[in-house]
Design an enzyme around this catalytic site. Structure first.
Site, PDB file in Angstrom:
ATOM      1  N   LEU A 252     -18.457 -22.003  -1.089  1.00 64.08           N
ATOM      2  CA  LEU A 252     -18.966 -22.800  -2.208  1.00 64.08           C
ATOM      3  C   LEU A 252     -19.017 -24.288  -1.858  1.00 64.08           C
ATOM      4  CD1 LEU A 252     -17.220 -21.219  -5.325  1.00 64.08           C
ATOM      5  CD2 LEU A 252     -19.501 -20.809  -4.443  1.00 64.08           C
TER       6      LEU A 252
ATOM      7  N   ILE B 227     -16.924 -29.997   1.157  1.00 67.23           N
ATOM      8  CA  ILE B 227     -17.864 -31.068   0.769  1.00 67.23           C
ATOM      9  C   ILE B 227     -17.415 -31.700  -0.548  1.00 67.23           C
ATOM     10  CG2 ILE B 227     -20.261 -31.593   0.149  1.00 67.23           C
ATOM     11  CD1 ILE B 227     -19.942 -30.833   3.065  1.00 67.23           C
TER      12      ILE B 227
ATOM     13  N   CYS C 218     -22.012 -31.288  27.149  1.00 64.29           N
ATOM     14  CA  CYS C 218     -20.981 -30.438  27.761  1.00 64.29           C
ATOM     15  C   CYS C 218     -21.622 -29.355  28.633  1.00 64.29           C
ATOM     16  CB  CYS C 218     -20.045 -29.891  26.691  1.00 64.29           C
ATOM     17  SG  CYS C 218     -18.408 -29.601  27.373  1.00 64.29           S
TER      18      CYS C 218
ATOM     19  N   HIS D  72     -18.342 -34.707  23.869  1.00 63.51           N
ATOM     20  CA  HIS D  72     -19.062 -34.320  22.647  1.00 63.51           C
ATOM     21  C   HIS D  72     -19.285 -35.537  21.743  1.00 63.51           C
ATOM     22  CE1 HIS D  72     -18.696 -29.862  23.006  1.00 63.51           C
ATOM     23  NE2 HIS D  72     -17.715 -30.220  23.810  1.00 63.51           N
TER      24      HIS D  72
ATOM     25  N   GLU E 174     -21.188 -35.864  19.323  1.00 60.75           N
ATOM     26  CA  GLU E 174     -21.460 -35.481  17.930  1.00 60.75           C
ATOM     27  C   GLU E 174     -20.227 -35.574  17.036  1.00 60.75           C
ATOM     28  OE1 GLU E 174     -21.382 -33.491  20.540  1.00 60.75           O
ATOM     29  OE2 GLU E 174     -20.658 -31.470  20.081  1.00 60.75           O
TER      30      GLU E 174
HETATM   31  N1  GLN Z   1     -17.902 -23.869  29.307  1.00 63.16           N
HETATM   32  C1  GLN Z   1     -17.883 -25.220  29.792  1.00 63.16           C
HETATM   33  C2  GLN Z   1     -16.494 -25.656  30.232  1.00 63.16           C
HETATM   34  O1  GLN Z   1     -15.515 -25.091  29.810  1.00 63.16           O
HETATM   35  C3  GLN Z   1     -18.469 -26.170  28.762  1.00 63.16           C
HETATM   36  C4  GLN Z   1     -17.665 -26.261  27.503  1.00 63.16           C
HETATM   37  C5  GLN Z   1     -18.431 -26.872  26.364  1.00 63.16           C
HETATM   38  O2  GLN Z   1     -19.661 -26.896  26.347  1.00 63.16           O
HETATM   39  N2  GLN Z   1     -17.720 -27.340  25.366  1.00 63.16           N
HETATM   40  O3  GLN Z   1     -16.369 -26.586  30.968  1.00 63.16           O
END
Ligand code: GLN
Length: 543
Positions: free
Chosen positions: A18, A22, A384, A510, A512
Protein backbone atom coordinates in the site's frame (compact mmCIF):
# COMPACT_ATOMS: atom_id res chain seq x y z
CA UNK A 1 16.65 22.73 21.50
CA UNK A 2 15.53 19.16 21.23
CA UNK A 3 12.43 17.88 22.91
CA UNK A 4 12.05 14.36 24.25
CA UNK A 5 11.93 12.07 21.21
CA UNK A 6 8.41 11.15 20.13
CA UNK A 7 7.54 8.04 18.15
CA UNK A 8 5.13 7.47 15.29
CA UNK A 9 4.49 3.87 14.33
CA UNK A 10 3.14 3.10 10.89
CA UNK A 11 1.37 -0.23 10.41
CA UNK A 12 -0.33 -1.69 7.36
CA UNK A 13 -3.72 -3.31 7.05
CA UNK A 14 -5.81 -5.29 4.53
CA UNK A 15 -3.13 -5.68 1.89
CA UNK A 16 0.61 -5.39 1.37
CA UNK A 17 2.12 -2.94 -1.12
CA UNK A 18 0.00 0.00 0.00
CA UNK A 19 3.04 2.26 0.14
CA UNK A 20 3.72 2.44 3.87
CA UNK A 21 7.27 3.50 3.11
CA UNK A 22 6.08 6.37 0.93
CA UNK A 23 3.46 7.52 3.46
CA UNK A 24 6.02 7.35 6.28
CA UNK A 25 8.62 9.21 4.22
CA UNK A 26 6.03 11.81 3.16
CA UNK A 27 4.94 12.45 6.73
CA UNK A 28 8.61 12.65 7.72
CA UNK A 29 9.15 15.21 4.98
CA UNK A 30 6.27 17.37 6.21
CA UNK A 31 7.41 17.26 9.83
CA UNK A 32 10.96 18.03 8.76
CA UNK A 33 9.75 20.95 6.66
CA UNK A 34 8.06 22.31 9.78
CA UNK A 35 11.39 22.44 11.55
CA UNK A 36 11.48 19.11 13.41
CA UNK A 37 14.46 16.80 13.17
CA UNK A 38 13.21 13.45 11.99
CA UNK A 39 14.62 9.96 11.65
CA UNK A 40 12.91 6.91 10.31
CA UNK A 41 13.27 3.23 10.96
CA UNK A 42 12.04 0.17 9.10
CA UNK A 43 11.25 -3.04 11.00
CA UNK A 44 11.35 -6.02 8.65
CA UNK A 45 9.65 -9.21 9.82
CA UNK A 46 11.69 -11.73 7.83
CA UNK A 47 14.30 -13.98 9.39
CA UNK A 48 17.09 -13.11 6.98
CA UNK A 49 19.67 -11.07 8.88
CA UNK A 50 19.62 -8.57 6.02
CA UNK A 51 18.20 -8.60 2.49
CA UNK A 52 21.68 -8.97 0.97
CA UNK A 53 21.20 -12.65 0.20
CA UNK A 54 17.67 -12.19 -1.18
CA UNK A 55 16.93 -12.51 -4.85
CA UNK A 56 15.60 -9.13 -6.09
CA UNK A 57 12.45 -10.95 -7.23
CA UNK A 58 11.62 -11.47 -3.54
CA UNK A 59 11.83 -7.94 -2.15
CA UNK A 60 13.06 -5.72 -4.95
CA UNK A 61 16.32 -3.85 -4.81
CA UNK A 62 18.75 -4.24 -1.95
CA UNK A 63 19.63 -0.72 -0.84
CA UNK A 64 23.12 -0.07 0.55
CA UNK A 65 23.83 2.58 3.18
CA UNK A 66 27.02 4.61 3.69
CA UNK A 67 28.15 2.27 6.47
CA UNK A 68 27.79 -0.72 4.16
CA UNK A 69 24.58 -2.25 5.46
CA UNK A 70 22.44 -4.07 2.92
CA UNK A 71 18.94 -2.86 3.69
CA UNK A 72 15.35 -2.63 2.58
CA UNK A 73 14.55 -0.41 -0.39
CA UNK A 74 12.35 1.80 1.80
CA UNK A 75 15.54 3.28 3.22
CA UNK A 76 16.16 4.59 -0.27
CA UNK A 77 12.84 6.43 -0.10
CA UNK A 78 13.74 7.83 3.30
CA UNK A 79 17.04 9.20 1.97
CA UNK A 80 15.48 10.55 -1.21
CA UNK A 81 12.56 12.25 0.52
CA UNK A 82 14.22 13.49 3.69
CA UNK A 83 17.69 14.17 2.33
CA UNK A 84 19.17 12.27 5.28
CA UNK A 85 21.86 9.62 5.42
CA UNK A 86 20.71 6.34 6.92
CA UNK A 87 22.74 3.53 8.46
CA UNK A 88 22.35 0.12 10.01
CA UNK A 89 20.45 1.82 12.86
CA UNK A 90 17.59 2.55 10.45
CA UNK A 91 16.75 -1.03 9.52
CA UNK A 92 15.90 -3.85 11.90
CA UNK A 93 15.17 -7.39 10.77
CA UNK A 94 13.83 -10.27 12.81
CA UNK A 95 16.96 -12.18 11.82
CA UNK A 96 19.23 -9.54 13.32
CA UNK A 97 17.12 -9.32 16.50
CA UNK A 98 17.21 -13.09 17.03
CA UNK A 99 20.92 -13.20 16.23
CA UNK A 100 21.63 -10.59 18.91
CA UNK A 101 19.44 -12.34 21.48
CA UNK A 102 20.96 -15.74 20.76
CA UNK A 103 24.49 -14.31 20.98
CA UNK A 104 23.60 -12.79 24.36
CA UNK A 105 22.19 -16.10 25.54
CA UNK A 106 25.39 -17.88 24.51
CA UNK A 107 27.41 -15.27 26.37
CA UNK A 108 25.40 -16.04 29.49
CA UNK A 109 23.81 -12.58 29.65
CA UNK A 110 20.38 -13.86 30.65
CA UNK A 111 21.62 -15.43 33.87
CA UNK A 112 19.80 -18.71 33.61
CA UNK A 113 16.45 -17.27 32.52
CA UNK A 114 14.29 -18.97 29.89
CA UNK A 115 14.76 -16.80 26.79
CA UNK A 116 11.37 -15.94 25.30
CA UNK A 117 9.72 -13.82 22.62
CA UNK A 118 8.24 -11.69 25.41
CA UNK A 119 10.22 -10.11 27.03
CA UNK A 120 13.59 -10.90 25.42
CA UNK A 121 12.83 -10.48 21.73
CA UNK A 122 10.48 -7.55 22.36
CA UNK A 123 13.04 -5.91 24.66
CA UNK A 124 15.67 -6.18 21.96
CA UNK A 125 13.26 -4.62 19.43
CA UNK A 126 12.51 -1.77 21.83
CA UNK A 127 16.22 -1.28 22.49
CA UNK A 128 16.85 -0.89 18.75
CA UNK A 129 13.98 1.59 18.41
CA UNK A 130 15.04 3.55 21.48
CA UNK A 131 18.62 3.76 20.21
CA UNK A 132 17.34 6.48 17.90
CA UNK A 133 16.09 8.48 20.88
CA UNK A 134 19.61 9.75 21.38
CA UNK A 135 18.87 13.44 21.59
CA UNK A 136 19.46 13.96 17.90
CA UNK A 137 15.84 13.63 16.76
CA UNK A 138 12.55 15.20 17.81
CA UNK A 139 10.53 12.54 16.05
CA UNK A 140 11.28 8.97 15.00
CA UNK A 141 8.98 7.27 12.52
CA UNK A 142 8.87 3.49 12.81
CA UNK A 143 7.46 1.56 9.87
CA UNK A 144 6.44 -2.02 10.66
CA UNK A 145 6.80 -4.20 7.57
CA UNK A 146 4.09 -6.65 6.51
CA UNK A 147 0.39 -6.50 7.27
CA UNK A 148 -1.32 -6.54 10.67
CA UNK A 149 -2.35 -10.12 11.39
CA UNK A 150 0.80 -11.69 9.95
CA UNK A 151 2.36 -14.19 12.32
CA UNK A 152 5.80 -12.80 11.55
CA UNK A 153 5.18 -9.23 12.62
CA UNK A 154 3.57 -10.08 15.97
CA UNK A 155 6.68 -9.37 18.10
CA UNK A 156 6.93 -5.91 16.53
CA UNK A 157 3.27 -5.20 17.20
CA UNK A 158 3.74 -6.33 20.80
CA UNK A 159 6.84 -4.14 21.19
CA UNK A 160 4.80 -1.19 19.87
CA UNK A 161 2.02 -1.92 22.35
CA UNK A 162 4.49 -1.93 25.22
CA UNK A 163 6.14 1.29 24.08
CA UNK A 164 2.80 3.09 23.83
CA UNK A 165 2.03 1.98 27.37
CA UNK A 166 5.45 2.92 28.73
CA UNK A 167 5.88 6.25 26.98
CA UNK A 168 2.27 7.40 26.99
CA UNK A 169 -0.04 8.12 24.09
CA UNK A 170 1.17 11.71 23.72
CA UNK A 171 4.67 10.41 23.03
CA UNK A 172 3.92 7.39 20.90
CA UNK A 173 1.16 7.14 18.32
CA UNK A 174 0.12 4.62 15.69
CA UNK A 175 -0.93 5.40 12.16
CA UNK A 176 -2.66 2.54 10.41
CA UNK A 177 -2.42 2.58 6.62
CA UNK A 178 -5.24 0.62 5.11
CA UNK A 179 -6.97 -0.07 1.81
CA UNK A 180 -10.52 0.97 0.98
CA UNK A 181 -11.24 -1.23 -2.03
CA UNK A 182 -13.59 -0.09 -4.79
CA UNK A 183 -16.11 -2.70 -5.92
CA UNK A 184 -16.76 -1.94 -9.54
CA UNK A 185 -19.92 -4.02 -9.79
CA UNK A 186 -21.43 -2.25 -6.79
CA UNK A 187 -19.89 1.10 -7.74
CA UNK A 188 -18.87 1.55 -4.11
CA UNK A 189 -15.90 1.94 -1.81
CA UNK A 190 -15.93 -0.67 0.93
CA UNK A 191 -14.88 -0.08 4.53
CA UNK A 192 -15.42 -3.57 5.94
CA UNK A 193 -11.85 -4.87 5.39
CA UNK A 194 -10.55 -1.83 7.25
CA UNK A 195 -12.95 -2.38 10.13
CA UNK A 196 -11.64 -5.93 10.39
CA UNK A 197 -8.05 -4.89 10.23
CA UNK A 198 -8.56 -2.31 13.00
CA UNK A 199 -10.25 -5.06 15.06
CA UNK A 200 -7.17 -7.18 14.51
CA UNK A 201 -5.00 -4.35 15.84
CA UNK A 202 -7.36 -3.90 18.79
CA UNK A 203 -7.04 -7.57 19.63
CA UNK A 204 -3.30 -6.93 20.00
CA UNK A 205 -4.09 -4.09 22.38
CA UNK A 206 -3.64 -1.21 19.97
CA UNK A 207 -6.16 1.45 19.13
CA UNK A 208 -4.78 3.25 16.07
CA UNK A 209 -4.66 7.03 16.45
CA UNK A 210 -4.96 7.84 12.77
CA UNK A 211 -6.25 5.90 9.77
CA UNK A 212 -4.70 6.64 6.41
CA UNK A 213 -6.91 5.18 3.71
CA UNK A 214 -5.50 4.21 0.34
CA UNK A 215 -8.24 4.63 -2.22
CA UNK A 216 -8.76 4.95 -5.93
CA UNK A 217 -11.73 7.28 -5.45
CA UNK A 218 -12.60 10.19 -3.22
CA UNK A 219 -13.39 9.25 0.37
CA UNK A 220 -16.71 11.01 1.01
CA UNK A 221 -17.59 12.73 4.27
CA UNK A 222 -20.09 9.99 4.87
CA UNK A 223 -17.48 7.25 4.50
CA UNK A 224 -15.04 9.12 6.70
CA UNK A 225 -17.75 9.38 9.36
CA UNK A 226 -18.50 5.70 9.06
CA UNK A 227 -14.83 4.73 9.40
CA UNK A 228 -14.43 7.09 12.37
CA UNK A 229 -17.47 5.59 14.09
CA UNK A 230 -16.52 1.95 13.57
CA UNK A 231 -12.85 2.44 14.34
CA UNK A 232 -13.18 4.65 17.45
CA UNK A 233 -11.63 7.72 15.88
CA UNK A 234 -12.50 11.35 15.55
CA UNK A 235 -13.47 12.54 12.10
CA UNK A 236 -10.22 14.45 11.55
CA UNK A 237 -8.16 11.32 12.19
CA UNK A 238 -9.45 9.59 9.06
CA UNK A 239 -7.17 10.61 6.24
CA UNK A 240 -7.56 9.95 2.55
CA UNK A 241 -4.56 8.78 0.52
CA UNK A 242 -5.67 8.86 -3.10
CA UNK A 243 -3.65 7.05 -5.74
CA UNK A 244 -1.12 9.50 -7.16
CA UNK A 245 0.70 9.54 -10.48
CA UNK A 246 4.01 10.17 -8.75
CA UNK A 247 5.25 9.19 -5.30
CA UNK A 248 6.63 12.70 -4.93
CA UNK A 249 3.09 14.13 -4.88
CA UNK A 250 2.20 12.19 -1.72
CA UNK A 251 3.67 14.72 0.77
CA UNK A 252 1.41 17.39 -0.71
CA UNK A 253 -1.62 15.10 -0.63
CA UNK A 254 -0.91 14.40 3.04
CA UNK A 255 -0.48 18.12 3.69
CA UNK A 256 -3.86 18.80 2.12
CA UNK A 257 -5.37 16.19 4.44
CA UNK A 258 -3.60 17.87 7.38
CA UNK A 259 -1.91 14.64 8.41
CA UNK A 260 1.10 16.53 9.78
CA UNK A 261 -1.03 18.93 11.84
CA UNK A 262 -3.11 16.05 13.23
CA UNK A 263 0.05 14.16 14.17
CA UNK A 264 1.54 17.19 15.91
CA UNK A 265 -1.66 17.74 17.87
CA UNK A 266 -1.74 14.11 18.98
CA UNK A 267 1.90 14.26 20.03
CA UNK A 268 1.21 17.53 21.86
CA UNK A 269 3.87 19.30 19.85
CA UNK A 270 3.51 22.98 19.13
CA UNK A 271 3.64 23.84 15.46
CA UNK A 272 6.92 25.64 14.77
CA UNK A 273 6.13 27.12 11.39
CA UNK A 274 4.23 26.34 8.22
CA UNK A 275 5.88 23.64 6.11
CA UNK A 276 8.69 25.05 3.99
CA UNK A 277 8.38 23.09 0.80
CA UNK A 278 9.52 25.57 -1.86
CA UNK A 279 12.23 23.32 -3.28
CA UNK A 280 9.91 20.32 -3.26
CA UNK A 281 7.14 22.23 -5.01
CA UNK A 282 9.58 23.58 -7.61
CA UNK A 283 10.67 19.99 -8.27
CA UNK A 284 7.04 18.90 -8.69
CA UNK A 285 6.34 21.83 -11.02
CA UNK A 286 9.15 20.72 -13.32
CA UNK A 287 8.19 17.07 -12.99
CA UNK A 288 4.68 17.78 -14.17
CA UNK A 289 5.62 20.16 -16.98
CA UNK A 290 8.65 18.77 -18.76
CA UNK A 291 9.94 20.63 -21.80
CA UNK A 292 11.58 17.57 -23.36
CA UNK A 293 10.98 13.87 -23.41
CA UNK A 294 13.38 11.01 -24.06
CA UNK A 295 13.48 7.26 -23.78
CA UNK A 296 16.41 5.55 -22.10
CA UNK A 297 16.93 1.79 -22.16
CA UNK A 298 17.78 -0.22 -19.07
CA UNK A 299 19.32 -3.57 -19.89
CA UNK A 300 19.02 -5.94 -16.96
CA UNK A 301 17.78 -9.35 -15.97
CA UNK A 302 15.19 -8.54 -13.31
CA UNK A 303 12.99 -6.41 -15.51
CA UNK A 304 9.71 -8.14 -14.68
CA UNK A 305 9.89 -6.46 -11.29
CA UNK A 306 10.63 -2.76 -11.54
CA UNK A 307 11.34 -2.56 -7.80
CA UNK A 308 14.53 -4.46 -8.60
CA UNK A 309 15.97 -1.23 -10.04
CA UNK A 310 14.12 1.20 -7.78
CA UNK A 311 16.98 3.60 -7.03
CA UNK A 312 18.04 3.77 -10.68
CA UNK A 313 14.46 4.54 -11.65
CA UNK A 314 14.21 7.33 -9.08
CA UNK A 315 17.65 8.71 -9.98
CA UNK A 316 16.32 9.16 -13.54
CA UNK A 317 13.24 10.99 -12.25
CA UNK A 318 15.50 13.42 -10.34
CA UNK A 319 17.96 13.81 -13.22
CA UNK A 320 15.10 14.25 -15.68
CA UNK A 321 13.70 17.14 -13.65
CA UNK A 322 17.15 18.74 -13.50
CA UNK A 323 17.11 18.67 -17.31
CA UNK A 324 13.43 19.68 -17.62
CA UNK A 325 12.97 16.37 -19.33
CA UNK A 326 10.64 13.45 -18.87
CA UNK A 327 12.74 10.29 -18.92
CA UNK A 328 10.84 7.15 -19.81
CA UNK A 329 12.76 4.02 -19.02
CA UNK A 330 12.37 1.11 -21.32
CA UNK A 331 13.23 -2.06 -19.43
CA UNK A 332 14.92 -4.59 -21.70
CA UNK A 333 15.66 -8.16 -20.74
CA UNK A 334 19.36 -8.81 -21.38
CA UNK A 335 18.78 -12.39 -22.47
CA UNK A 336 16.45 -11.20 -25.25
CA UNK A 337 19.21 -9.22 -26.95
CA UNK A 338 21.28 -10.77 -29.70
CA UNK A 339 23.48 -9.49 -32.52
CA UNK A 340 20.63 -9.50 -35.02
CA UNK A 341 18.05 -7.58 -32.96
CA UNK A 342 20.21 -5.12 -31.04
CA UNK A 343 19.94 -2.29 -33.62
CA UNK A 344 16.17 -2.66 -33.81
CA UNK A 345 15.85 -2.89 -30.00
CA UNK A 346 17.78 0.33 -29.43
CA UNK A 347 16.50 2.32 -32.39
CA UNK A 348 14.26 4.72 -30.43
CA UNK A 349 16.53 5.09 -27.45
CA UNK A 350 18.59 8.16 -26.64
CA UNK A 351 20.93 6.24 -24.37
CA UNK A 352 21.24 2.96 -22.52
CA UNK A 353 22.17 1.96 -19.01
CA UNK A 354 23.47 -1.54 -18.33
CA UNK A 355 22.36 -2.53 -14.85
CA UNK A 356 24.07 -4.09 -11.87
CA UNK A 357 23.63 -7.80 -11.27
CA UNK A 358 25.09 -11.13 -10.33
CA UNK A 359 25.75 -14.36 -12.17
CA UNK A 360 25.91 -15.66 -15.70
CA UNK A 361 22.33 -15.25 -16.94
CA UNK A 362 21.96 -12.58 -19.63
CA UNK A 363 25.66 -11.64 -19.77
CA UNK A 364 25.95 -12.22 -23.51
CA UNK A 365 23.11 -9.76 -24.21
CA UNK A 366 24.78 -7.15 -22.05
CA UNK A 367 28.06 -7.48 -23.94
CA UNK A 368 26.35 -7.33 -27.34
CA UNK A 369 24.47 -4.20 -26.17
CA UNK A 370 27.65 -2.48 -25.04
CA UNK A 371 29.49 -3.30 -28.27
CA UNK A 372 26.66 -1.72 -30.24
CA UNK A 373 26.51 1.38 -28.03
CA UNK A 374 30.29 1.82 -28.17
CA UNK A 375 30.54 1.37 -31.92
CA UNK A 376 27.47 3.48 -32.73
CA UNK A 377 28.53 6.29 -30.38
CA UNK A 378 25.32 6.11 -28.32
CA UNK A 379 25.39 7.37 -24.68
CA UNK A 380 26.17 4.52 -22.28
CA UNK A 381 26.28 4.26 -18.51
CA UNK A 382 27.36 0.98 -16.93
CA UNK A 383 26.80 0.41 -13.25
CA UNK A 384 28.76 -2.23 -11.33
CA UNK A 385 28.19 -5.39 -13.40
CA UNK A 386 27.40 -3.00 -16.29
CA UNK A 387 30.85 -1.46 -15.94
CA UNK A 388 32.46 -4.89 -15.68
CA UNK A 389 30.71 -5.96 -18.90
CA UNK A 390 32.03 -2.82 -20.63
CA UNK A 391 35.55 -3.85 -19.66
CA UNK A 392 35.01 -7.41 -20.88
CA UNK A 393 33.51 -6.19 -24.16
CA UNK A 394 36.46 -3.85 -24.75
CA UNK A 395 38.93 -6.65 -24.03
CA UNK A 396 37.19 -9.03 -26.42
CA UNK A 397 36.48 -6.69 -29.31
CA UNK A 398 39.12 -3.96 -29.14
CA UNK A 399 42.07 -5.64 -27.46
CA UNK A 400 41.46 -8.92 -29.28
CA UNK A 401 41.52 -10.99 -26.10
CA UNK A 402 39.40 -13.89 -27.20
CA UNK A 403 37.39 -15.34 -24.34
CA UNK A 404 38.18 -12.42 -22.00
CA UNK A 405 35.74 -12.49 -19.11
CA UNK A 406 35.05 -11.86 -15.48
CA UNK A 407 36.09 -14.80 -13.34
CA UNK A 408 32.59 -14.60 -11.84
CA UNK A 409 31.28 -16.06 -15.12
CA UNK A 410 34.37 -17.94 -16.41
CA UNK A 411 36.70 -18.92 -13.58
CA UNK A 412 39.23 -20.39 -16.02
CA UNK A 413 39.36 -17.64 -18.63
CA UNK A 414 42.73 -16.92 -20.22
CA UNK A 415 42.10 -13.16 -19.80
CA UNK A 416 40.57 -12.46 -16.36
CA UNK A 417 40.10 -8.73 -16.99
CA UNK A 418 37.60 -8.65 -14.12
CA UNK A 419 38.75 -10.74 -11.20
CA UNK A 420 37.83 -11.41 -7.62
CA UNK A 421 39.44 -9.01 -5.16
CA UNK A 422 42.29 -10.58 -3.20
CA UNK A 423 40.55 -10.02 0.15
CA UNK A 424 37.45 -11.80 -1.17
CA UNK A 425 39.19 -15.00 -2.19
CA UNK A 426 39.06 -16.82 1.14
CA UNK A 427 35.58 -15.70 2.13
CA UNK A 428 33.08 -18.55 2.26
CA UNK A 429 30.03 -16.89 3.84
CA UNK A 430 27.65 -15.12 1.49
CA UNK A 431 25.87 -12.67 3.82
CA UNK A 432 27.35 -9.18 4.28
CA UNK A 433 30.76 -10.14 2.93
CA UNK A 434 30.99 -8.14 -0.29
CA UNK A 435 32.84 -4.86 -0.64
CA UNK A 436 30.06 -2.76 0.82
CA UNK A 437 29.37 0.88 1.55
CA UNK A 438 31.15 4.15 0.91
CA UNK A 439 34.70 4.34 -0.41
CA UNK A 440 36.63 7.35 -1.67
CA UNK A 441 37.56 7.68 -5.32
CA UNK A 442 40.00 10.11 -6.89
CA UNK A 443 39.11 11.47 -10.30
CA UNK A 444 41.75 11.91 -13.02
CA UNK A 445 42.58 15.40 -14.14
CA UNK A 446 41.26 15.54 -17.67
CA UNK A 447 38.47 13.03 -17.29
CA UNK A 448 34.82 13.58 -18.14
CA UNK A 449 33.79 12.52 -14.62
CA UNK A 450 36.06 15.15 -13.04
CA UNK A 451 34.15 17.78 -15.01
CA UNK A 452 30.82 16.23 -14.07
CA UNK A 453 31.46 16.00 -10.34
CA UNK A 454 33.42 19.25 -10.27
CA UNK A 455 35.78 17.95 -7.60
CA UNK A 456 38.82 15.75 -7.21
CA UNK A 457 37.72 13.27 -4.57
CA UNK A 458 34.27 11.73 -4.39
CA UNK A 459 32.71 9.07 -2.19
CA UNK A 460 30.31 6.48 -3.54
CA UNK A 461 28.72 3.28 -2.28
CA UNK A 462 29.75 -0.19 -3.37
CA UNK A 463 28.32 -3.69 -3.45
CA UNK A 464 30.43 -6.22 -5.30
CA UNK A 465 33.08 -8.94 -5.11
CA UNK A 466 34.84 -8.51 -8.42
CA UNK A 467 37.09 -5.73 -9.73
CA UNK A 468 38.95 -4.42 -12.71
CA UNK A 469 42.20 -6.40 -12.97
CA UNK A 470 45.00 -3.83 -12.86
CA UNK A 471 47.36 -6.21 -14.62
CA UNK A 472 45.69 -5.15 -17.89
CA UNK A 473 45.35 -1.44 -17.16
CA UNK A 474 48.03 -0.12 -19.51
CA UNK A 475 46.67 -2.18 -22.43
CA UNK A 476 43.19 -0.69 -21.89
CA UNK A 477 44.50 2.84 -21.56
CA UNK A 478 46.69 2.58 -24.67
CA UNK A 479 43.69 1.42 -26.68
CA UNK A 480 41.42 4.24 -25.48
CA UNK A 481 39.56 3.04 -22.37
CA UNK A 482 40.83 5.08 -19.43
CA UNK A 483 40.72 4.57 -15.69
CA UNK A 484 39.06 7.89 -14.83
CA UNK A 485 38.56 7.23 -11.14
CA UNK A 486 40.75 5.22 -8.79
CA UNK A 487 40.54 4.37 -5.11
CA UNK A 488 43.40 6.41 -3.53
CA UNK A 489 44.26 3.70 -0.99
CA UNK A 490 43.92 0.44 -2.89
CA UNK A 491 44.35 1.73 -6.47
CA UNK A 492 41.26 -0.23 -7.50
CA UNK A 493 39.76 1.15 -10.71
CA UNK A 494 36.34 2.61 -9.85
CA UNK A 495 35.49 4.38 -13.12
CA UNK A 496 36.34 3.68 -16.75
CA UNK A 497 35.55 5.96 -19.65
CA UNK A 498 36.22 6.21 -23.36
CA UNK A 499 37.14 9.84 -24.04
CA UNK A 500 36.72 9.52 -27.82
CA UNK A 501 33.10 8.42 -27.36
CA UNK A 502 30.16 10.82 -27.05
CA UNK A 503 29.41 9.60 -23.48
CA UNK A 504 30.71 6.25 -22.31
CA UNK A 505 31.16 5.82 -18.57
CA UNK A 506 31.28 2.68 -16.44
CA UNK A 507 31.28 2.90 -12.65
CA UNK A 508 32.13 0.11 -10.24
CA UNK A 509 30.00 1.77 -7.54
CA UNK A 510 26.27 2.55 -7.34
CA UNK A 511 25.65 6.27 -7.90
CA UNK A 512 21.89 5.69 -7.83
CA UNK A 513 21.89 5.20 -4.03
CA UNK A 514 22.89 8.81 -3.50
CA UNK A 515 20.46 10.61 -5.80
CA UNK A 516 17.88 12.69 -3.95
CA UNK A 517 14.96 14.89 -4.91
CA UNK A 518 16.75 17.97 -3.69
CA UNK A 519 20.19 16.74 -4.77
CA UNK A 520 20.02 14.86 -8.06
CA UNK A 521 23.12 12.83 -8.78
CA UNK A 522 25.59 14.64 -11.09
CA UNK A 523 26.39 11.50 -13.07
CA UNK A 524 22.72 10.83 -13.88
CA UNK A 525 22.11 14.52 -14.58
CA UNK A 526 24.97 14.62 -17.07
CA UNK A 527 24.01 11.30 -18.64
CA UNK A 528 20.45 12.53 -19.24
CA UNK A 529 21.88 15.76 -20.65
CA UNK A 530 24.03 13.76 -23.08
CA UNK A 531 21.06 11.58 -24.05
CA UNK A 532 18.97 14.67 -24.62
CA UNK A 533 21.48 16.27 -26.94
CA UNK A 534 21.99 12.96 -28.77
CA UNK A 535 18.23 12.77 -29.22
CA UNK A 536 18.06 16.31 -30.58
CA UNK A 537 20.91 15.58 -32.97
CA UNK A 538 19.21 12.41 -34.18
CA UNK A 539 15.89 14.12 -34.73
CA UNK A 540 17.67 16.94 -36.56
CA UNK A 541 19.16 14.33 -38.91
CA UNK A 542 15.84 12.61 -39.48
CA UNK A 543 14.09 15.83 -40.55
N1 GLN B 1 28.48 -9.47 -9.73
C1 GLN B 1 29.43 -8.39 -9.73
C2 GLN B 1 30.37 -8.45 -8.53
O1 GLN B 1 30.06 -9.06 -7.54
C3 GLN B 1 28.72 -7.05 -9.81
C4 GLN B 1 27.87 -6.74 -8.62
C5 GLN B 1 26.88 -5.64 -8.87
O2 GLN B 1 26.53 -5.33 -10.01
N2 GLN B 1 26.38 -5.05 -7.81
O3 GLN B 1 31.41 -7.87 -8.56
Amino acid sequence: MNIMTKFIFVTGGVSSSLGKGIVAASLGKLLQSRGFSVSILKLDPYINVDPGTLNPYEHGECYVTEDGTETDLDLGHYERFLNITTSQANNVTTGRIYQTVINKERAGDYLGKTVQVVPHITDEIKRKIMSLANGEYDIVLVEIGGTVGDIESLPYIEAMRQMRWELGRENCITIHLTLIPYLKAAGELKTKPTQHSVKELLSSGIQPDILVCRTEHELSTELRRKLALFCNLDFGSVVEARDADSIYVVPLLMLKEKLDATVLAKLRLLERHEPKLDKWKAFLGLLKNPVHEIKIGLVGKYIELQDAYKSIHEAFVHAGVANECKVSIQYIHSSHINASNVAETFKDLSGVIVAPGFGERGIEGKIISIQYLREQNIPFLGICLGMQCAVVEFAQNVLGMKGAASTEMSPNTEFPVIDMMAEQKNIQEKGGTMRLGAYPCELKKDSRVKLIYGKKTISERHRHRFEFNNKYLSQFEDAGMKAAGVNPDTKLVEIVEIPSHRWFVGVQFHPEYKSRVEEPHPLFVDFVKACLSFNQELRGKKK
